[in-house]
Motif scaffolding. Structure first.
Motif: not given
Length: 94
Positions: A3-10, A12-24, A42-43, A58-59
Motif C-alpha cells: 500500500a502507498n505509505v502516504d495513504d496509511a500516514q494520511s 492515521f493523521l486524518d483520524a487524529l484531526v477528526i477525533e480532536r484528541k491530544v497527541v504526543w 505533505k510536508r 514532518k522530516s
C-alpha cells in the motif's frame, strides 16, 4: 503489492484531526510536543498546544501517538509521570 505509505500516514493523521484528541509528537532530536493535531499536508503538521499554534516539519518527526501513562513511574509528588487526562487547551481570550 504494498500500500502507498502516504495513504496509511494520511489516514492515521486524518483520524487524529477528526477525533480532536491530544497527541504526543516526538521529534528526531528527542523533544516531545503535546497538543491537538489541527491540520497537515505533505510536508508539515499543524499542532495546537497551550502555548499556541506550531508548525512542525514532518522530516523532524519521529513518532506521533496518543498520550499514555507509564505504569509504575511516579513523579516526586507521587503522581503518575504523565497525566494526560488533565491536559486542557486554553482558548485565547477575546
Amino acid at each position: 503489492m504494498y500500500a502507498n505509505v502516504d495513504d496509511a500516514q494520511s489516514a492515521f493523521l486524518d483520524a487524529l484531526v477528526i477525533e480532536r484528541k491530544v497527541v504526543w509528537v516526538f521529534l528526531v532530536n528527542g523533544i516531545k510536543l503535546t497538543g491537538q493535531l489541527t491540520s497537515f499536508d505533505k510536508r508539515v503538521l499543524l499542532l495546537q498546544s497551550p502555548t499556541g499554534l506550531q508548525t512542525v516539519f514532518k522530516s523532524a518527526v519521529s513518532t506521533v501517538c496518543p498520550p499514555h501513562v507509564i505504569e509504575g513511574r511516579q513523579s516526586r509528588d507521587g503522581r503518575p509521570v504523565e497525566q494526560h487526562e488533565r491536559f486542557r487547551l486554553k482558548r485565547p481570550q477575546r
